[in-house]
Design an enzyme around this catalytic site. Sequence first.
Site, PDB file in Angstrom:
ATOM      1  N   LYS A  39      38.477  40.958  44.695  1.00 47.51           N
ATOM      2  CA  LYS A  39      38.084  40.072  43.594  1.00 47.51           C
ATOM      3  C   LYS A  39      37.198  38.915  44.070  1.00 47.51           C
ATOM      4  O   LYS A  39      36.230  38.559  43.400  1.00 47.51           O
ATOM      5  CB  LYS A  39      39.325  39.525  42.873  1.00 47.51           C
ATOM      6  CG  LYS A  39      40.105  40.601  42.116  1.00 47.51           C
ATOM      7  CD  LYS A  39      41.294  39.996  41.378  1.00 47.51           C
ATOM      8  CE  LYS A  39      42.096  41.069  40.674  1.00 47.51           C
ATOM      9  NZ  LYS A  39      43.196  40.512  39.858  1.00 47.51           N
ATOM     10  N   ASP A  64      41.909  38.222  33.614  1.00 51.85           N
ATOM     11  CA  ASP A  64      43.356  38.130  33.871  1.00 51.85           C
ATOM     12  C   ASP A  64      44.035  37.062  33.004  1.00 51.85           C
ATOM     13  O   ASP A  64      45.088  37.303  32.411  1.00 51.85           O
ATOM     14  CB  ASP A  64      43.626  37.827  35.347  1.00 51.85           C
ATOM     15  CG  ASP A  64      43.609  39.088  36.211  1.00 51.85           C
ATOM     16  OD1 ASP A  64      43.821  40.191  35.677  1.00 51.85           O
ATOM     17  OD2 ASP A  64      43.384  38.962  37.432  1.00 51.85           O
TER      18      ASP A  64
HETATM   19  P1  NAP Z   1      47.758  36.328  46.073  1.00 51.29           P
HETATM   20  O1  NAP Z   1      46.394  35.836  45.735  1.00 51.29           O
HETATM   21  O2  NAP Z   1      48.011  36.933  47.399  1.00 51.29           O
HETATM   22  O3  NAP Z   1      48.769  35.079  45.867  1.00 51.29           O
HETATM   23  C1  NAP Z   1      50.124  35.201  46.134  1.00 51.29           C
HETATM   24  C2  NAP Z   1      50.841  33.885  45.822  1.00 51.29           C
HETATM   25  O4  NAP Z   1      52.243  34.108  45.969  1.00 51.29           O
HETATM   26  C3  NAP Z   1      50.486  32.742  46.742  1.00 51.29           C
HETATM   27  O5  NAP Z   1      50.524  31.533  46.042  1.00 51.29           O
HETATM   28  C4  NAP Z   1      51.588  32.799  47.800  1.00 51.29           C
HETATM   29  O6  NAP Z   1      51.929  31.536  48.341  1.00 51.29           O
HETATM   30  C5  NAP Z   1      52.766  33.258  46.970  1.00 51.29           C
HETATM   31  N1  NAP Z   1      53.715  34.009  47.785  1.00 51.29           N
HETATM   32  C6  NAP Z   1      53.489  35.196  48.405  1.00 51.29           C
HETATM   33  N2  NAP Z   1      54.601  35.582  49.059  1.00 51.29           N
HETATM   34  C7  NAP Z   1      55.525  34.599  48.873  1.00 51.29           C
HETATM   35  C8  NAP Z   1      56.868  34.423  49.308  1.00 51.29           C
HETATM   36  N3  NAP Z   1      57.485  35.333  50.075  1.00 51.29           N
HETATM   37  N4  NAP Z   1      57.527  33.316  48.918  1.00 51.29           N
HETATM   38  C9  NAP Z   1      56.904  32.381  48.142  1.00 51.29           C
HETATM   39  N5  NAP Z   1      55.641  32.494  47.711  1.00 51.29           N
HETATM   40  C10 NAP Z   1      54.963  33.607  48.060  1.00 51.29           C
HETATM   41  O7  NAP Z   1      48.232  37.436  45.016  1.00 51.29           O
HETATM   42  P2  NAP Z   1      47.762  37.591  43.486  1.00 51.29           P
HETATM   43  O8  NAP Z   1      46.541  38.436  43.427  1.00 51.29           O
HETATM   44  O9  NAP Z   1      47.721  36.255  42.854  1.00 51.29           O
HETATM   45  O10 NAP Z   1      48.946  38.489  42.882  1.00 51.29           O
HETATM   46  C11 NAP Z   1      50.235  37.954  42.687  1.00 51.29           C
HETATM   47  C12 NAP Z   1      51.080  38.944  41.892  1.00 51.29           C
HETATM   48  O11 NAP Z   1      50.528  39.102  40.580  1.00 51.29           O
HETATM   49  C13 NAP Z   1      51.132  40.354  42.494  1.00 51.29           C
HETATM   50  O12 NAP Z   1      52.429  40.862  42.349  1.00 51.29           O
HETATM   51  C14 NAP Z   1      50.170  41.137  41.623  1.00 51.29           C
HETATM   52  O13 NAP Z   1      50.478  42.511  41.574  1.00 51.29           O
HETATM   53  C15 NAP Z   1      50.397  40.483  40.277  1.00 51.29           C
HETATM   54  N6  NAP Z   1      49.289  40.656  39.320  1.00 51.29           N
HETATM   55  C16 NAP Z   1      49.554  41.216  38.119  1.00 51.29           C
HETATM   56  C17 NAP Z   1      48.548  41.386  37.190  1.00 51.29           C
HETATM   57  C18 NAP Z   1      48.834  42.012  35.849  1.00 51.29           C
HETATM   58  O14 NAP Z   1      47.890  42.395  35.145  1.00 51.29           O
HETATM   59  N7  NAP Z   1      50.092  42.093  35.432  1.00 51.29           N
HETATM   60  C19 NAP Z   1      47.240  40.959  37.488  1.00 51.29           C
HETATM   61  C20 NAP Z   1      46.992  40.372  38.741  1.00 51.29           C
HETATM   62  C21 NAP Z   1      48.032  40.220  39.656  1.00 51.29           C
HETATM   63  P3  NAP Z   1      51.048  30.793  49.477  1.00 51.29           P
HETATM   64  O15 NAP Z   1      49.898  30.139  48.752  1.00 51.29           O
HETATM   65  O16 NAP Z   1      51.986  29.825  50.062  1.00 51.29           O
HETATM   66  O17 NAP Z   1      50.592  31.880  50.415  1.00 51.29           O
END
Ligand code: NAP
Length: 280
Positions: free
Chosen positions: A71, A116
């Site tokens: 992205k 999104d």
């Molecule tokens: P990302 O950019 O990697 O961000 C992950 C976030 O979660 C960061 O803020 C990270 O914190 C935090 N995090 C990760 N592991 C953690 C842990 N063990 N404990 C506490 N905080 C944690 O990921 P993303 O693209 O935003 O996606 C996040 C989720 O949304 C995923 O499950 C994805 O599949 C889902 N999603 C769903 C849709 C939908 O259409 N339903 C669309 C997009 C994404 P730090 O900043 O401290 O690293």
Amino acid sequence: MSVTGRTTLAAVIGDPIRHSRSPQILNAAFAATGLDWVYVALEVAEGRVPAALEGVRALGIAGLSVTMPHKTAVAVHLDRHDPAYEGDDLSPEARRLRAVNCVVNRDGALIGHNTDGAGFVASLRADAGFDPAGARCVVLGAGGAARALVLALAGAGADEVAVVNRTGSSAEAAAALAGGRGRVAGLDQVAKGDLVVNATPVGMDGTSLPLDPDLLRGGQLVADIIVEPVVTPLLREAEARGARTLGGLGMLAHQAAVAFEIWTGRTAPVEAMVAAARQH
Ligand code: NAP
């Protein structure tokens, strides 16, 4: 569906991509509207985004979805400020988020969007009957998806968007997207939210929780944007405490519906798309 020489091609790029529900959702939309389009999933390795975008132009792919891990790279490559890609551009949301999940090909000029946040707000309204206007919202996480949610919730008139994240600097950057209504918060603020949404991957393993569920209270709407599992540990615990819950499938279908409308200019058959997402 019968694919012919006239069929228009749309696709999703990501890595991994084979588990994606998007082909079912978008092909259901094309079938429901009678459009001669077909949608496929293409695995594109990290670092191959410039080649993939050149391929979109060369092959005349009309609409492209973009998922992990591409992205940000797509946003960088479509930014008109790069003279090598003059003619391409980003929507205001994609520019602020520095992330693209949807590209439309307008006669060879690729325009990047981010659907999104709009998809999440549409799911809140349609699937949970929840209007963010005037609401206090707590967003867990500050990554790509969380940032899209913060921007969209503020845009939809939320009174406050509190961002809770383990890394403070990312939380600050995400909260800033909500302007004066955004702030960094701790878990002690969770009970104050009308809406609490998990935008971290914590719970994808089917067992982990992003917070102590005793912080939740009845009357709240607790959302989790994780798609798999459909019912996450957070949603299970929230329901046991009398909260209303919303899973991530609706957001997935609604963000695809926004993409469909950008690509085709037609009203999306949202119900068919939600049904396809659930059937997967
Ligand atoms: P990302 O950019 O990697 O961000 C992950 C976030 O979660 C960061 O803020 C990270 O914190 C935090 N995090 C990760 N592991 C953690 C842990 N063990 N404990 C506490 N905080 C944690 O990921 P993303 O693209 O935003 O996606 C996040 C989720 O949304 C995923 O499950 C994805 O599949 C889902 N999603 C769903 C849709 C939908 O259409 N339903 C669309 C997009 C994404 P730090 O900043 O401290 O690293």
